[in-house]
Structure formats: structure tokens, C-alpha cells
Design a protein around this motif. Sequence first.
Motif, PDB file in Angstrom:
ATOM      1  N   THR A  50       0.879  -1.186  -0.054  1.00 30.25           N
ATOM      2  CA  THR A  50       0.033   0.049  -0.093  1.00 30.25           C
ATOM      3  C   THR A  50       0.719   1.346   0.097  1.00 30.25           C
ATOM      4  O   THR A  50       0.572   2.101  -0.658  1.00 30.25           O
ATOM      5  CB  THR A  50      -0.883   0.049   1.058  1.00 30.25           C
ATOM      6  N   ILE A  51       2.032   1.271   0.779  1.00 32.74           N
ATOM      7  CA  ILE A  51       2.770   2.587   1.054  1.00 32.74           C
ATOM      8  C   ILE A  51       3.265   2.583  -0.581  1.00 32.74           C
ATOM      9  O   ILE A  51       3.435   3.897  -1.001  1.00 32.74           O
ATOM     10  CB  ILE A  51       3.923   2.048   1.892  1.00 32.74           C
ATOM     11  N   THR A  52       3.806   1.492  -0.996  1.00 32.06           N
ATOM     12  CA  THR A  52       4.434   1.692  -2.593  1.00 32.06           C
ATOM     13  C   THR A  52       3.709   2.134  -3.703  1.00 32.06           C
ATOM     14  O   THR A  52       3.816   3.246  -4.156  1.00 32.06           O
ATOM     15  CB  THR A  52       5.112   0.232  -3.212  1.00 32.06           C
ATOM     16  N   ASP A  53       2.552   1.624  -3.653  1.00 29.50           N
ATOM     17  CA  ASP A  53       1.452   1.995  -4.712  1.00 29.50           C
ATOM     18  C   ASP A  53       0.782   3.491  -4.588  1.00 29.50           C
ATOM     19  O   ASP A  53       0.458   4.036  -5.379  1.00 29.50           O
ATOM     20  CB  ASP A  53       0.431   0.929  -5.030  1.00 29.50           C
ATOM     21  N   THR A  54       0.831   3.934  -3.212  1.00 26.68           N
ATOM     22  CA  THR A  54       0.466   5.126  -2.900  1.00 26.68           C
ATOM     23  C   THR A  54       1.264   6.263  -3.325  1.00 26.68           C
ATOM     24  O   THR A  54       0.901   7.347  -4.086  1.00 26.68           O
ATOM     25  CB  THR A  54       0.373   5.424  -1.233  1.00 26.68           C
ATOM     26  N   PHE A  55       2.597   6.016  -3.212  1.00 23.21           N
ATOM     27  CA  PHE A  55       3.601   6.752  -3.994  1.00 23.21           C
ATOM     28  C   PHE A  55       3.360   6.847  -5.207  1.00 23.21           C
ATOM     29  O   PHE A  55       3.569   7.936  -6.013  1.00 23.21           O
ATOM     30  CB  PHE A  55       4.933   6.289  -3.509  1.00 23.21           C
ATOM     31  N   GLY A  65      -9.624   1.899   0.964  1.00 22.82           N
ATOM     32  CA  GLY A  65      -8.403   2.132   1.379  1.00 22.82           C
ATOM     33  C   GLY A  65      -7.333   2.922   0.668  1.00 22.82           C
ATOM     34  O   GLY A  65      -6.799   3.669   1.111  1.00 22.82           O
ATOM     35  N   GLN A  66      -7.481   2.548  -0.751  1.00 23.37           N
ATOM     36  CA  GLN A  66      -6.300   3.182  -1.543  1.00 23.37           C
ATOM     37  C   GLN A  66      -6.754   4.629  -1.807  1.00 23.37           C
ATOM     38  O   GLN A  66      -5.835   5.444  -1.439  1.00 23.37           O
ATOM     39  CB  GLN A  66      -6.278   2.472  -2.852  1.00 23.37           C
ATOM     40  N   SER A  67      -7.884   5.090  -1.867  1.00 25.21           N
ATOM     41  CA  SER A  67      -8.246   6.360  -2.298  1.00 25.21           C
ATOM     42  C   SER A  67      -8.021   7.011  -1.157  1.00 25.21           C
ATOM     43  O   SER A  67      -7.669   8.313  -1.064  1.00 25.21           O
ATOM     44  CB  SER A  67      -9.750   6.480  -2.796  1.00 25.21           C
ATOM     45  N   ARG A 111       8.478  16.066   0.844  1.00 27.46           N
ATOM     46  CA  ARG A 111       7.209  16.474   1.732  1.00 27.46           C
ATOM     47  C   ARG A 111       6.425  15.086   1.619  1.00 27.46           C
ATOM     48  O   ARG A 111       5.840  14.793   2.549  1.00 27.46           O
ATOM     49  CB  ARG A 111       6.468  17.274   0.991  1.00 27.46           C
ATOM     50  N   VAL A 112       6.177  14.638   0.424  1.00 19.76           N
ATOM     51  CA  VAL A 112       5.440  13.164   0.553  1.00 19.76           C
ATOM     52  C   VAL A 112       6.116  12.146   1.400  1.00 19.76           C
ATOM     53  O   VAL A 112       5.197  11.427   2.169  1.00 19.76           O
ATOM     54  CB  VAL A 112       5.345  12.700  -1.004  1.00 19.76           C
ATOM     55  N   LEU A 113       7.471  12.226   1.218  1.00 22.03           N
ATOM     56  CA  LEU A 113       8.050  10.939   1.870  1.00 22.03           C
ATOM     57  C   LEU A 113       7.982  11.221   3.509  1.00 22.03           C
ATOM     58  O   LEU A 113       7.886  10.321   4.329  1.00 22.03           O
ATOM     59  CB  LEU A 113       9.551  11.058   1.670  1.00 22.03           C
ATOM     60  N   LEU A 114       7.887  12.492   4.026  1.00 18.91           N
ATOM     61  CA  LEU A 114       8.166  13.159   5.309  1.00 18.91           C
ATOM     62  C   LEU A 114       6.778  12.785   5.910  1.00 18.91           C
ATOM     63  O   LEU A 114       6.418  12.154   6.829  1.00 18.91           O
ATOM     64  CB  LEU A 114       8.509  14.750   5.557  1.00 18.91           C
ATOM     65  N   THR A 115       5.755  13.267   5.025  1.00 20.14           N
ATOM     66  CA  THR A 115       4.289  13.007   5.706  1.00 20.14           C
ATOM     67  C   THR A 115       3.795  11.633   5.700  1.00 20.14           C
ATOM     68  O   THR A 115       3.224  11.128   6.776  1.00 20.14           O
ATOM     69  CB  THR A 115       3.274  13.923   4.905  1.00 20.14           C
ATOM     70  N   ARG A 116       4.137  10.686   4.841  1.00 23.56           N
ATOM     71  CA  ARG A 116       3.986   9.557   4.845  1.00 23.56           C
ATOM     72  C   ARG A 116       4.563   8.528   5.703  1.00 23.56           C
ATOM     73  O   ARG A 116       4.032   8.023   6.422  1.00 23.56           O
ATOM     74  CB  ARG A 116       4.607   8.736   3.487  1.00 23.56           C
ATOM     75  N   SER A 117       6.051   8.780   6.224  1.00 25.41           N
ATOM     76  CA  SER A 117       6.389   8.322   7.156  1.00 25.41           C
ATOM     77  C   SER A 117       5.945   8.657   8.523  1.00 25.41           C
ATOM     78  O   SER A 117       5.954   7.731   9.499  1.00 25.41           O
ATOM     79  CB  SER A 117       8.000   8.996   7.187  1.00 25.41           C
ATOM     80  N   ILE A 118       5.558   9.922   8.748  1.00 24.39           N
ATOM     81  CA  ILE A 118       5.029  10.143  10.054  1.00 24.39           C
ATOM     82  C   ILE A 118       3.764   9.274  10.282  1.00 24.39           C
ATOM     83  O   ILE A 118       3.583   8.730  11.480  1.00 24.39           O
ATOM     84  CB  ILE A 118       4.467  11.524  10.276  1.00 24.39           C
ATOM     85  N   ALA A 119       2.950   9.175   9.427  1.00 18.98           N
ATOM     86  CA  ALA A 119       1.861   8.067   9.613  1.00 18.98           C
ATOM     87  C   ALA A 119       2.144   6.574   9.595  1.00 18.98           C
ATOM     88  O   ALA A 119       1.518   5.580   9.945  1.00 18.98           O
ATOM     89  CB  ALA A 119       0.707   8.606   8.479  1.00 18.98           C
ATOM     90  N   ILE A 120       3.190   6.275   8.540  1.00 17.16           N
ATOM     91  CA  ILE A 120       3.184   4.956   8.266  1.00 17.16           C
ATOM     92  C   ILE A 120       4.131   4.177   9.208  1.00 17.16           C
ATOM     93  O   ILE A 120       4.026   2.898   9.755  1.00 17.16           O
ATOM     94  CB  ILE A 120       3.965   4.754   6.961  1.00 17.16           C
TER      95      ILE A 120
END
Length: 468
Positions: free
Chosen positions: A183-188, A377-379, A405-414
Amino acid sequence: MEERIRERSRLNDSQQENGAQTNRYSSISPPASPGAQEEPSSTYFEERVPIPESANQIFSFRKLWAFTGPGFLMSIAYLDPGNIESDLQSGAIAGFKLLWVLLGATIIGLLLQRLAARLGVVTGMHLAEVCNRQYPTVPRNILWLMVELAIIGSDMQEVIGCAIALNLLSVGRIPLWAGVLITITDTFVFLFLDKYGLRKLEAFFGFLITVMALSFGYEYVLVKPDQGELLKGMFLPSCADCGPVELEQAVGIVGAVIMPHNIYLHSALVKSREVDRKNKKEVKEANKYFFIESAIALFISFLINVFVVAVFAQAFYNKTNMEVNAECNATGSPHTDLFPLNNDTLEVDIYKGGVVLGCFFGPAALYIWAIGILAAGQSSTMTGTYSGQFVMEGFLNLSCSRFARVLLTRSIAIVPTLLVAIFKDAQHLTGMNDFLNVLQSILLPFALIPILTFTSLTSIMNDFANGL
């Protein structure tokens, strides 16, 4: 040298004159922190959608189509896996009795989304940017942390919902932690779709909403809920014989439907349309069309939520573990052990819900359910990431690359999500989702108070400030 000094003086005078020409319909009080910008570099607005001219001054479908997009992206938060789980638990625990809570929460949500859209249209800034300008440092940072907490809680539900859907579709071959990584990968990947055009990105979200509507609509037609009981539960507010479990479920419905970060998101998404904020007529027209679009989007999301509540209310309300175990055993389901041999009332979550549907209505019901959960979930994971970026940019005045920005915000939640996925399995996540839904209700004032405050101030909204 004298000529150079005179030239510099003329330049300074010109800059001061331009700064003094403030726009009557977009005025806002001076920045609360140094370095705040009117339009910081943003993730979503490398292009803006033009609004066509129309001879019809009252209503134009062409204009409505041009404004259509932000409301549907916003409505994804009303359809995330946390919502779906709240819906199915509401149906299984309380039958049709809590549908009026879902209806009321959706109507209140529409009013709040309208305020969020108006703030973005009138000021040209989203809610996080206005908070940055209006609040002193300490309350501003507390507010940012609370909103980030809401985003993390929501994101955990969304990513784990995707992982559970992949687990169901793969018949258990993809474990929860692997589903989270996928999910993390395809979201990117999907997050960069807007590079191909804003309208294409919005069309992709429209496709995912359509998949959800077809999937959960199929389950609704299959189960054939009692329409009289459904209407009674929706329009007669009551909860006879409701205990603590039902009351917790009611609070969870509100938290699942009205998410704090979604108000921040919507105020940013409306900035993607070309609206001349110097023109009061254009601003008023934009507010009108954004409200109509939001109402349509939330009506569709409400119907999808009703589909899920009604399916589980009709088929599984007051069912016991023993009954479900017997049915799963008769159909040869490999998941019979999920339901112990006792007469306790059935407890379901996204995972068990799919299994139960498969036991009672065949494998097709299970797989179509999983496809709907995957789309939800994906959307919602993608829009949740956008929320995180807008909130972080607005509160912290970030000026870094889009990928960073995407990497930072994703990491905080993931990171917390991945930890949960590693140490928990798909069958034992019900308590966590209940807690996270209630958490959203607790954190709601951290979006509610700012949006009500700022949209009521004439110093910010001018002629568009809230009435009594």
C-alpha cells in the motif's frame, strides 16, 4: 551612484504601493509568524482548472462540471475503511437503529465542508495557512500536533484496511505487514498522477468511488434489507434499549464520518480552480457551485455507507458466534475457527465481515467486498497523504521538494501503522479501529473551532463572514 540610489528608491516606492493595494474580498490580518506566504509552494496546484463563461446566470452544468472534483476527493474521507468498519459494526450491533446518527453526522459534515470551501475560495489560503497567520506560536503548534494525530489515526485505519483487503483477495497469502508495504509503495505511485493533469487525478478518484458504489451496492441487492426498517431507523431518532456498546458505536460513527483533517483538506482543494477573488460575483458563484458539488458527493458517500449498515443490520444483527460457525462449517470455509462455539453475539470487523459474507452468500460476496475495501483504503490513503502535506506546509511554512514532503508526511503516519501490522494479525484489529474512531471525535474540536472562528470574522471573510 546618485542615479543608482534614485532607482532603488523608486523600486521601494513601487513595492510599497503594490503592497498597499489589498484585495477587498481576500483581506486577512497580518501574518502571525515571520516568513508566512500568501501562496506557498503546494503539492497539488501546478495547474488550475479554468471556469468557462456561461450565458445562464442562475445555473450552468458546464460550470458545475468545471467545479466538480474537490468535493469528491473530500468525500473519500467519508468512505475510508474506518467508516466502513463503523458502518458494519453499527449494523451488526444495533441493527437499523443508528442510521439517524449517520444521517445527522453527514449533514453536519456537509455544513462544515461548506465553511472549509468558503474559507479557501474567499481568502485564497487553506485552513492551516490561516491558522499559521492568526494564532501565536504555542497554540499553533499544539493545534498542528493534534491535527497530525488525527491524520495518523485515520491513516492507520486506511492502510490496514488496504492490507486486509489484499489478505482476503490473496486467500491469506499476503500477510498484513506485506499488504502495508504494498500500500505504501502504490500510494507513492498514484500520488504522482496529478503530474499527468489535475482532471485525470480527479477522474481516477471518481473511478475508485464508482468501484465502491458497485461493490457495496452488489452486497445490498444480494441481502435485500427491509426497506421499512431502514427508513424508520434513518428518520426516527431513537435508540431503545441502547447500552454502553451502542452508545460507543454512535460516538464512533460521528468520529468516522466527520474527520478533523478533512476540513483542512477541503479548504486546500478548492484552490485548484481559477477564481478571481477581486470579483465578488465570481467568489459568490464559486461558493455556490462548490456547495452543490459537495452535497452531491456526500449524498453518494452517504448511500454507500447506508448500503454497508443495511447489509449487516439485515443479515447479522443478533446473530451468535455459534450460528455463524455452523454456517461457515457447512459451506467449507477455512475461517470457521474465527467464530468460537458459544452463544455470544457476533462481533465483526472489516476482515471478519468479509468472511461472514462469504459464508452466508458465497465466495463472490467475499471477493467483491474485498475489492470495495481495497478501493476505499487506496483512495483514502492518497487523500490522507494530501491532507498531511497541506497541514504540514501550512503550519510549518515548509519549502522543500514535493518528493521530500510526500516522504516526510507518509513516514509520520506509516511507522506506527507498520508496527501494528507486524505485531497484530488481520483477525484481531477490531478494538484498535473502535478506539481510533472515538479518537477522531475527541480531536474534532481542533478543526471545528478554527473553521467556525475564521469564517465568522469579517476581518478575514469580509462580506462572506458567517451570519448568526
